[in-house]
Design an enzyme around this catalytic site. Structure first.
Site, PDB file in Angstrom:
ATOM      1  N   LYS A   9      97.199  43.370  11.482  1.00  0.00           N
ATOM      2  CA  LYS A   9      96.070  43.400  12.507  1.00  0.00           C
ATOM      3  C   LYS A   9      96.729  43.878  13.710  1.00  0.00           C
ATOM      4  O   LYS A   9      97.731  44.146  13.757  1.00  0.00           O
ATOM      5  CB  LYS A   9      95.593  42.058  12.726  1.00  0.00           C
ATOM      6  CG  LYS A   9      94.872  41.222  11.664  1.00  0.00           C
ATOM      7  CD  LYS A   9      94.450  39.737  11.855  1.00  0.00           C
ATOM      8  CE  LYS A   9      93.724  39.129  10.678  1.00  0.00           C
ATOM      9  NZ  LYS A   9      92.886  37.771  10.984  1.00  0.00           N
ATOM     10  N   TYR A  49      84.167  41.715   7.649  1.00  0.00           N
ATOM     11  CA  TYR A  49      84.319  40.259   7.909  1.00  0.00           C
ATOM     12  C   TYR A  49      82.832  39.590   7.817  1.00  0.00           C
ATOM     13  O   TYR A  49      82.225  38.644   8.256  1.00  0.00           O
ATOM     14  CB  TYR A  49      84.670  39.911   9.220  1.00  0.00           C
ATOM     15  CG  TYR A  49      86.264  39.907   9.321  1.00  0.00           C
ATOM     16  CD1 TYR A  49      87.149  39.037   8.902  1.00  0.00           C
ATOM     17  CD2 TYR A  49      86.936  40.902   9.781  1.00  0.00           C
ATOM     18  CE1 TYR A  49      88.483  38.892   8.781  1.00  0.00           C
ATOM     19  CE2 TYR A  49      88.365  40.712   9.860  1.00  0.00           C
ATOM     20  CZ  TYR A  49      89.117  39.873   9.386  1.00  0.00           C
ATOM     21  OH  TYR A  49      90.445  39.945   9.288  1.00  0.00           O
ATOM     22  N   ASN A 112      96.756  36.009  14.389  1.00  0.00           N
ATOM     23  CA  ASN A 112      97.825  35.648  12.936  1.00  0.00           C
ATOM     24  C   ASN A 112      98.226  36.707  12.304  1.00  0.00           C
ATOM     25  O   ASN A 112      98.584  36.342  11.128  1.00  0.00           O
ATOM     26  CB  ASN A 112      96.885  34.975  12.384  1.00  0.00           C
ATOM     27  CG  ASN A 112      95.734  35.181  11.750  1.00  0.00           C
ATOM     28  OD1 ASN A 112      95.315  36.390  11.892  1.00  0.00           O
ATOM     29  ND2 ASN A 112      94.786  34.387  11.114  1.00  0.00           N
ATOM     30  N   HIS A 115      95.694  40.086   7.782  1.00  0.00           N
ATOM     31  CA  HIS A 115      94.664  39.838   6.631  1.00  0.00           C
ATOM     32  C   HIS A 115      94.999  40.268   5.450  1.00  0.00           C
ATOM     33  O   HIS A 115      95.602  41.146   5.101  1.00  0.00           O
ATOM     34  CB  HIS A 115      93.480  40.699   7.230  1.00  0.00           C
ATOM     35  CG  HIS A 115      92.214  40.648   6.111  1.00  0.00           C
ATOM     36  ND1 HIS A 115      91.550  39.397   6.244  1.00  0.00           N
ATOM     37  CD2 HIS A 115      92.119  41.333   4.930  1.00  0.00           C
ATOM     38  CE1 HIS A 115      90.577  39.586   5.085  1.00  0.00           C
ATOM     39  NE2 HIS A 115      91.015  40.552   4.449  1.00  0.00           N
ATOM     40  N   GLU A 126      87.537  45.037  -0.321  1.00  0.00           N
ATOM     41  CA  GLU A 126      88.098  45.265   0.679  1.00  0.00           C
ATOM     42  C   GLU A 126      88.820  47.041   0.458  1.00  0.00           C
ATOM     43  O   GLU A 126      88.983  47.827   1.273  1.00  0.00           O
ATOM     44  CB  GLU A 126      89.062  44.349   1.176  1.00  0.00           C
ATOM     45  CG  GLU A 126      88.166  43.037   1.540  1.00  0.00           C
ATOM     46  CD  GLU A 126      88.835  42.116   1.817  1.00  0.00           C
ATOM     47  OE1 GLU A 126      88.527  41.086   2.571  1.00  0.00           O
ATOM     48  OE2 GLU A 126      90.098  41.750   1.305  1.00  0.00           O
TER      49      GLU A 126
HETATM   50  O1  CDP Z   1      92.377  35.177   7.211  1.00  0.00           O
HETATM   51  P1  CDP Z   1      92.079  33.861   6.504  1.00  0.00           P
HETATM   52  O2  CDP Z   1      91.299  34.429   5.201  1.00  0.00           O
HETATM   53  O3  CDP Z   1      93.258  32.980   6.160  1.00  0.00           O
HETATM   54  O4  CDP Z   1      91.090  33.072   7.199  1.00  0.00           O
HETATM   55  P2  CDP Z   1      89.467  33.119   7.296  1.00  0.00           P
HETATM   56  O5  CDP Z   1      88.920  31.516   7.297  1.00  0.00           O
HETATM   57  O6  CDP Z   1      88.765  33.879   6.250  1.00  0.00           O
HETATM   58  O7  CDP Z   1      89.088  33.612   8.779  1.00  0.00           O
HETATM   59  C1  CDP Z   1      89.229  35.089   8.835  1.00  0.00           C
HETATM   60  C2  CDP Z   1      89.866  35.038  10.330  1.00  0.00           C
HETATM   61  O8  CDP Z   1      88.891  34.905  11.373  1.00  0.00           O
HETATM   62  C3  CDP Z   1      91.119  34.450  10.633  1.00  0.00           C
HETATM   63  O9  CDP Z   1      92.191  35.424   9.772  1.00  0.00           O
HETATM   64  C4  CDP Z   1      91.276  34.492  12.241  1.00  0.00           C
HETATM   65  O10 CDP Z   1      91.738  35.638  12.618  1.00  0.00           O
HETATM   66  C5  CDP Z   1      90.083  34.500  12.475  1.00  0.00           C
HETATM   67  N1  CDP Z   1      89.418  33.110  12.957  1.00  0.00           N
HETATM   68  C6  CDP Z   1      89.352  32.827  14.319  1.00  0.00           C
HETATM   69  O11 CDP Z   1      89.768  33.786  15.132  1.00  0.00           O
HETATM   70  N2  CDP Z   1      89.058  31.595  14.529  1.00  0.00           N
HETATM   71  C7  CDP Z   1      88.782  30.496  13.720  1.00  0.00           C
HETATM   72  N3  CDP Z   1      88.516  29.160  13.969  1.00  0.00           N
HETATM   73  C8  CDP Z   1      88.776  30.942  12.431  1.00  0.00           C
HETATM   74  C9  CDP Z   1      89.243  32.146  11.955  1.00  0.00           C
HETATM   75 MG    MG Z   2      89.494  34.964   4.599  1.00  0.00          MG
END
Ligand code: CDP
Ligand code: MG
Length: 138
Positions: A9, A49, A112, A115, A126
């Site tokens: 990212k 997303y 983080n 992705h 994707e």
């Molecule tokens: O990336 P991952 O699949 O682990 O998590 P996700 O639940 O699919 O969420 C996608 C992305 O949204 C995360 O990697 C975060 O960067 C962002 N996110 C955020 O900014 N704030 C949150 N409360 C939850 C997710």
């Molecule tokens: Mg995810």
């Protein structure tokens, strides 16, 4: 052969963490089969997303994901989808285990570093969002 989609990212690119991310996955024995650096458009970010549309963090996440270059990759190997998810660690770096990419390098839930696809269906979707057939080995 199983494939997954992985992205460094904007925070990871900005902080110079591309090589470390790649190293960890290569060290685990997986092979990179495609890579490109690009700036994601608003439309592409919304599509990537789509499952999070309407969530409280959606708008801010899209503006962050489009804020600077990212590195998109396709990795291949047996069990690569779940293995890469485990190497990434939990979404929130504060909860991610030490030794994972997010646990070692992430700075907040929105910053983080990586992705990665979470299922076969997501991986296929994707990979095809970011790469043409001509950019992928048969
Ligand atoms: O990336 P991952 O699949 O682990 O998590 P996700 O639940 O699919 O969420 C996608 C992305 O949204 C995360 O990697 C975060 O960067 C962002 N996110 C955020 O900014 N704030 C949150 N409360 C939850 C997710
Ligand atoms: Mg995810």
């Amino acid at each position: 052969m199983e494939r997954t989609f992985l992205m460094v990212k904007p925070d990871g690119v900005e902080r110079g963490l591309i090589g470390q991310v790649i190293n960890r996955i290569e060290n685990r024995g997986f092979h990179m089969v495609a890579i490109k650096m690009l700036r994601i458009s608003q439309e592409l970010a919304e599509e990537q997303y789509a499952e999070h549309a309407g969530k409280p963090f959606f708008h801010e996440m899209l503006s962050f994901m489009t804020s600077g270059p990212v590195v998109a990759m396709v990795w291949e190997g047996p069990g690569v989808i779940q293995s890469v998810r485990r190497l990434m660690g939990a979404t929130d770096p504060a909860q991610a285990e030490p030794g994972t990419i997010r646990g070692d390098m992430g700075t907040s839930i929105s910053r983080n570093v990586v992705h990665g696809s979470d299922s076969r269906a997501a991986a296929e979707r994707e990979i095809n969002l970011f790469f043409n057939d001509s950019e992928l080995p048969g």
